[in-house]
Design a protein around this motif. Structure first.
Motif, PDB file in Angstrom:
ATOM      1  N   ALA A 125       0.820  -1.211   0.000  1.00 26.50           N
ATOM      2  CA  ALA A 125       0.000   0.000   0.000  1.00 26.50           C
ATOM      3  C   ALA A 125       0.855   1.263   0.000  1.00 26.50           C
ATOM      4  N   ALA A 126       1.910   1.277   0.793  1.00 32.78           N
ATOM      5  CA  ALA A 126       2.745   2.483   0.873  1.00 32.78           C
ATOM      6  C   ALA A 126       3.427   2.768  -0.460  1.00 32.78           C
ATOM      7  N   ASP A 127       3.973   1.753  -1.117  1.00 33.68           N
ATOM      8  CA  ASP A 127       4.632   1.939  -2.416  1.00 33.68           C
ATOM      9  C   ASP A 127       3.635   2.393  -3.472  1.00 33.68           C
ATOM     10  N   ILE A 128       2.419   1.833  -3.442  1.00 31.93           N
ATOM     11  CA  ILE A 128       1.408   2.208  -4.438  1.00 31.93           C
ATOM     12  C   ILE A 128       0.997   3.664  -4.256  1.00 31.93           C
ATOM     13  N   ASP A 129       0.892   4.123  -2.997  1.00 37.38           N
ATOM     14  CA  ASP A 129       0.540   5.536  -2.750  1.00 37.38           C
ATOM     15  C   ASP A 129       1.584   6.465  -3.389  1.00 37.38           C
TER      16      ASP A 129
ATOM     17  N   PRO B 102     -10.283  11.684 -11.077  1.00 34.63           N
ATOM     18  CA  PRO B 102     -11.034  11.905  -9.831  1.00 34.63           C
ATOM     19  C   PRO B 102     -12.232  10.967  -9.670  1.00 34.63           C
ATOM     20  N   ARG B 103     -12.725  10.432 -10.777  1.00 34.56           N
ATOM     21  CA  ARG B 103     -13.907   9.567 -10.707  1.00 34.56           C
ATOM     22  C   ARG B 103     -13.534   8.107 -10.456  1.00 34.56           C
ATOM     23  N   LEU B 104     -12.261   7.831 -10.397  1.00 34.94           N
ATOM     24  CA  LEU B 104     -11.807   6.463 -10.158  1.00 34.94           C
ATOM     25  C   LEU B 104     -11.708   6.219  -8.644  1.00 34.94           C
ATOM     26  N   ASP B 105     -12.314   5.121  -8.183  1.00 38.56           N
ATOM     27  CA  ASP B 105     -12.265   4.763  -6.750  1.00 38.56           C
ATOM     28  C   ASP B 105     -10.825   4.418  -6.368  1.00 38.56           C
ATOM     29  N   PRO B 106     -10.195   5.165  -5.431  1.00 43.48           N
ATOM     30  CA  PRO B 106      -8.786   4.914  -5.094  1.00 43.48           C
ATOM     31  C   PRO B 106      -8.555   3.531  -4.492  1.00 43.48           C
ATOM     32  N   TRP B 107      -9.539   2.978  -3.747  1.00 42.37           N
ATOM     33  CA  TRP B 107      -9.378   1.648  -3.136  1.00 42.37           C
ATOM     34  C   TRP B 107      -9.376   0.557  -4.204  1.00 42.37           C
ATOM     35  N   LEU B 108     -10.267   0.701  -5.174  1.00 42.48           N
ATOM     36  CA  LEU B 108     -10.281  -0.245  -6.289  1.00 42.48           C
ATOM     37  C   LEU B 108      -9.017  -0.101  -7.124  1.00 42.48           C
ATOM     38  N   ALA B 109      -8.541   1.134  -7.309  1.00 42.28           N
ATOM     39  CA  ALA B 109      -7.328   1.381  -8.090  1.00 42.28           C
ATOM     40  C   ALA B 109      -6.119   0.687  -7.460  1.00 42.28           C
ATOM     41  N   LYS B 110      -6.042   0.690  -6.111  1.00 39.17           N
ATOM     42  CA  LYS B 110      -4.921   0.039  -5.427  1.00 39.17           C
ATOM     43  C   LYS B 110      -4.969  -1.483  -5.603  1.00 39.17           C
ATOM     44  N   VAL B 111      -6.178  -2.045  -5.546  1.00 38.36           N
ATOM     45  CA  VAL B 111      -6.317  -3.489  -5.733  1.00 38.36           C
ATOM     46  C   VAL B 111      -5.904  -3.890  -7.149  1.00 38.36           C
ATOM     47  N   LEU B 112      -6.353  -3.124  -8.139  1.00 37.39           N
ATOM     48  CA  LEU B 112      -6.020  -3.431  -9.532  1.00 37.39           C
ATOM     49  C   LEU B 112      -4.534  -3.254  -9.796  1.00 37.39           C
ATOM     50  N   THR B 113      -3.933  -2.248  -9.190  1.00 35.68           N
ATOM     51  CA  THR B 113      -2.494  -2.020  -9.358  1.00 35.68           C
ATOM     52  C   THR B 113      -1.690  -3.164  -8.744  1.00 35.68           C
ATOM     53  N   THR B 114      -2.136  -3.649  -7.567  1.00 41.64           N
ATOM     54  CA  THR B 114      -1.461  -4.788  -6.928  1.00 41.64           C
ATOM     55  C   THR B 114      -1.515  -6.021  -7.819  1.00 41.64           C
ATOM     56  N   GLU B 115      -2.667  -6.252  -8.426  1.00 43.29           N
ATOM     57  CA  GLU B 115      -2.808  -7.413  -9.320  1.00 43.29           C
ATOM     58  C   GLU B 115      -1.905  -7.286 -10.536  1.00 43.29           C
TER      59      GLU B 115
ATOM     60  N   TYR C 214       8.754   4.662 -12.174  1.00 42.70           N
ATOM     61  CA  TYR C 214       8.952   5.055 -10.770  1.00 42.70           C
ATOM     62  C   TYR C 214       9.715   3.960 -10.011  1.00 42.70           C
ATOM     63  N   THR C 215       9.412   2.708 -10.263  1.00 40.35           N
ATOM     64  CA  THR C 215      10.087   1.601  -9.591  1.00 40.35           C
ATOM     65  C   THR C 215      11.576   1.566  -9.949  1.00 40.35           C
ATOM     66  N   ALA C 216      11.870   1.847 -11.186  1.00 38.78           N
ATOM     67  CA  ALA C 216      13.280   1.855 -11.619  1.00 38.78           C
ATOM     68  C   ALA C 216      14.035   3.015 -10.998  1.00 38.78           C
ATOM     69  N   ASP C 217      13.378   4.159 -10.870  1.00 37.70           N
ATOM     70  CA  ASP C 217      14.045   5.332 -10.302  1.00 37.70           C
ATOM     71  C   ASP C 217      14.172   5.250  -8.782  1.00 37.70           C
ATOM     72  N   HIS C 218      13.363   4.438  -8.123  1.00 34.22           N
ATOM     73  CA  HIS C 218      13.383   4.335  -6.654  1.00 34.22           C
ATOM     74  C   HIS C 218      13.535   2.863  -6.232  1.00 34.22           C
ATOM     75  N   PRO C 219      14.702   2.275  -6.441  1.00 29.55           N
ATOM     76  CA  PRO C 219      14.913   0.862  -6.094  1.00 29.55           C
ATOM     77  C   PRO C 219      14.831   0.608  -4.583  1.00 29.55           C
ATOM     78  N   GLU C 220      15.107   1.672  -3.788  1.00 32.70           N
ATOM     79  CA  GLU C 220      15.054   1.480  -2.330  1.00 32.70           C
ATOM     80  C   GLU C 220      13.632   1.177  -1.831  1.00 32.70           C
ATOM     81  N   ASP C 221      12.654   1.609  -2.617  1.00 34.20           N
ATOM     82  CA  ASP C 221      11.267   1.346  -2.215  1.00 34.20           C
ATOM     83  C   ASP C 221      10.847  -0.095  -2.476  1.00 34.20           C
ATOM     84  N   SER C 222      11.739  -0.870  -3.087  1.00 37.17           N
ATOM     85  CA  SER C 222      11.413  -2.265  -3.393  1.00 37.17           C
ATOM     86  C   SER C 222      11.934  -3.230  -2.323  1.00 37.17           C
ATOM     87  N   LYS C 223      12.326  -2.680  -1.165  1.00 39.72           N
ATOM     88  CA  LYS C 223      12.840  -3.537  -0.094  1.00 39.72           C
ATOM     89  C   LYS C 223      11.780  -4.520   0.414  1.00 39.72           C
ATOM     90  N   THR C 224      10.560  -4.065   0.381  1.00 37.93           N
ATOM     91  CA  THR C 224       9.475  -4.935   0.838  1.00 37.93           C
ATOM     92  C   THR C 224       9.457  -6.229   0.038  1.00 37.93           C
TER      93      THR C 224
END
Length: 653
Positions: A57-61, A74-87, A115-125
């Motif tokens: 969740a923290a990395d997705i934010d 703005p019309r996209l549900d942020p909770w649904l967006a996080k679930v879809l991004t995780t998948e 973003y993941t390539a530019d911030h490899p430290e966030d991939s510690k999880t």
């Protein structure tokens, strides 16, 4: 909500709703999954998707903020967006649907990767992701058979290190895709690499293996109830720890599994049956309603109450509202107090939560132990694990807090978990045992006394003749005593009545005699006119009789003084025909004479017929010496009359 013509797959929506509730309201993902409305879903798939979303969740934010997704959509549900991004990024890595939300998330894929390539430290999880833990259900499968079964599927078994706990952590962190090993502490738990998929495995479908985290399995490991003992799981659903208890005890003894929620209770019953946990007795009831006396045989208690679930959600619950936290801690304290006080034979209690907040953990334990009526000691978990653990409670709550254990995701590679082991004070337990022993001895004495009484009763029933003889003898003695007492009272009453009667009779006789004399005198005057000689004879006889009468009175007085029981009465009657016949009668009074005689005499005091009635009543069968004397006197009087009559006849001739 984002509008679209094609609907989003329903399981994504369900996962988004549960994720939202967990993040905003708190609670456990598993608890929310046991909703009756979700019975048609594959809960294991939903659970995996939700927990992965929570992990990242923290990395997705940060990705959303960098890409501007929330601002641009703005019309996209942020909770649904996080679930879809995780998948898309950490799950199946694809969104095959044609719904508008899925298409929108796919359109931001390049920005997310950049973003993941530019911030490899966030991939510690990802680097320290938890391994897959599997518990072998030894009710249905042995550990050796489980090892061979996985080896047959080309998994490679790696023996657990014999070194320290830290050596073990390094070992599991380096497991390959097809490697597995036994856990360092709980030998019925196997450890696989984090990406291992076992939801469709044959052993899982047959309930021979259970997907259970090591942290929760530690609770049963430190409780350690031996086979044949009596255990209680106060908050049992869904049944992971309950069935583990049954396997630990080899299905010998008894386990009471309590669950209040009806739907969760059904899940518990189903899981207990499927896993072959035969020693488990399920109870659909509030654990706080279990009163002292209901389950006094309980020796070991497992308590895992409702909590914030902050250990399960990792960084999602870095903050919780104070009001809700206070409500949870109050409930947790009630449960722990009840466990400590309502089960007198309890030896050990394991209190655990899936929370990382000290308010729900160390503070609850210290508050309850200090105020408990019974004496309990917080056991040092480090000693129970032989020093092989790294994270413990805060010393801010004193030595009690430091004796507790924490399992932390970032260092122990498990879910966030807390547990405390409480042992009843041995002295308190010995005092209780002594009281029970004394009570048992007293009961035995009472039973012996009761048996003796019953034996006596049995003997009495067996020999009724002897009993009747004894009873008759006792009754006869009582009757004799009563008769004797009655006779003495009657004698006293008779004596008193005789004394009173003698006085009354003596006075009456005196009055009656005077009246008779007067009447005689009148008769003599009348007769004197007709026959002077007859008057003379009558006068002579009358003169002689009073003298005798006076003499008799003195004799009766003398007899009365000598013997109070005897009263002599005297009366004279002269016939109207002038023959001068005198009738004298006397009475002897016995001890048992009826008192009614005195009453008759009182009521007829002035009656002229009293002497006749009295003489008739009292002289039926009694003759004494005085009566004989009176008879002699009467004969002499008759002789005189005959002589006078003879003389008169001679004169007339």
């Amino acid at each position: 909500m984002f509008e679209h013509s094609v609907k989003v797959p329903r399981h994504y929506k369900v996962a988004a709703n549960i994720f939202k509730k967990v993040s905003t309201e708190g609670g456990s993902v598993k608890t929310l999954l046991y909703d009756d409305k979700l019975r048609h879903f594959r809960t294991n798939v939903l659970y995996a998707l939700i927990t992965e979303t929570i992990k990242h969740a923290a990395d997705i934010d940060k990705m959303f903020e960098s890409s501007g997704l929330i601002t641009n959509e703005p019309r996209l549900d942020p909770w649904l967006a996080k679930v879809l991004t995780t998948e898309l990024l950490f799950g199946k890595k694809a969104l095959p649907g044609k719904s508008k939300p899925e298409q929108t998330i796919r359109s931001y894929l390049e920005k997310f990767e950049k973003y993941t390539a530019d911030h490899p430290e966030d991939s510690k999880t990802e680097a320290i992701r938890r391994p897959r833990y599997v518990r072998i259900n030894t009710n249905l499968l042995t550990t050796s058979d489980a090892i061979r079964a996985f080896q047959d599927e080309e998994y490679r078994f790696v023996r657990c290190t014999s070194g320290s706990y830290n050596d073990y952590l390094e070992q599991i962190k380096g497991l390959g895709e097809y490697d597995f090993t036994q856990d360092y502490h709980v030998k019925t738990v196997f450890v696989f690499s984090s990406g291992t998929k076992l939801h469709e495995h044959e052993l899982y479908l047959e309930n021979k293996i259970i997907l259970q985290d090591k942290a929760t399995a530690l609770a049963v490991h430190v409780l350690a109830p031996p086979p044949g003992s009596i255990a209680l799981d106060m908050c049992a659903a869904p049944g992971m720890k309950t069935t583990q208890l049954a396997a630990y005890m080899r299905n010998e003894g008894k386990i009471y599994a309590v669950e209040q929620n009806e739907q969760r209770y059904k899940t518990l019953c189903d899981f207990v049956e499927k896993t072959g946990s035969k020693c488990v007795e399920t109870i659909n009831k509030d654990a706080l309603a279990l009163r002292r006396g209901d389950y006094d045989d309980v020796e070991y208690i497992l308590l895992d109450p409702s909590c914030s679930g902050s250990g399960m959600e990792l960084c999602v619950h870095n903050y919780i509202e104070p009001a809700r936290l206070a409500k949870l801690t109050s409930l947790q304290e009630k449960f722990l107090k009840h466990a400590m006080n309502a089960f007198p034979n309890a030896k050990r209690i394991v209190y655990s939560t899936c929370s990382l907040f000290p308010e729900e953990n160390e503070r609850v334990v210290t508050n309850v132990v200090k105020t408990s009526r019974t004496k309990w000691r917080v056991q040092d978990v480090k000693e129970l694990l032989k020093g092989q653990w790294n994270n413990f409670g805060s010393a801010m709550y004193g030595s009690m807090g430091a004796r507790c254990l924490y399992a932390k995701p970032d260092t122990d590679y498990t879910t966030g978990f807390f547990l405390a082991v409480l042992d009843r004070d041995q002295k308190d337990f010995e005092r209780k045992a002594n009281k029970e022993k004394e009570s048992k001895v007293n009961n035995e004495d009472e039973n012996e006394a009761t048996e003796e009484v019953n034996k006596k009763k049995h003997k009495q029933i067996k020999k009724p003749d002897e009993t009747n003889e004894d009873n008759d003898e006792i009754a006869s003695n009582k009757v004799k005593k009563k008769k004797k007492k009655t006779r003495e009272n009657n004698e006293n009453d008779v004596q008193n009545n005789d004394n009173n009667e003698s006085e009354i009779t003596y006075t009456e006789n005196e009055d009656v005699t005077k009246k008779k004399k007067k009447r005689k005198h009148e008769r003599h005057e009348n007769d004197e006119q007709n026959n002077e000689s007859e008057i003379a004879v009558n006068a002579e006889s009358n003169e002689n009789v009073p003298k005798k009468k006076k003499k008799r009175k003195s004799d009766s007085d003398k007899n009365y003084d000598q013997n109070n029981d005897t009263v002599i009465n005297e009366s004279e009657m002269i016939n109207n025909d002038g023959n001068g016949d005198v009738l004298k009668k006397k009475k002897k009074k016995h001890k048992n004479q009826d008192v009614r005689d005195s009453e008759i005499m009182m009521n007829t005091e002035d009656s002229d017929d009293i002497p006749k009635k009295k003489e008739k009543h009292k002289h039926k069968n009694e003759i004494n010496e005085d009566s004989l004397e009176n008879r002699d006197i009467g004969e002499k009087v008759k002789e005189k009359k005959k002589k006078k009559k003879k003389d008169k006849d001679l004169q007339e001739a």
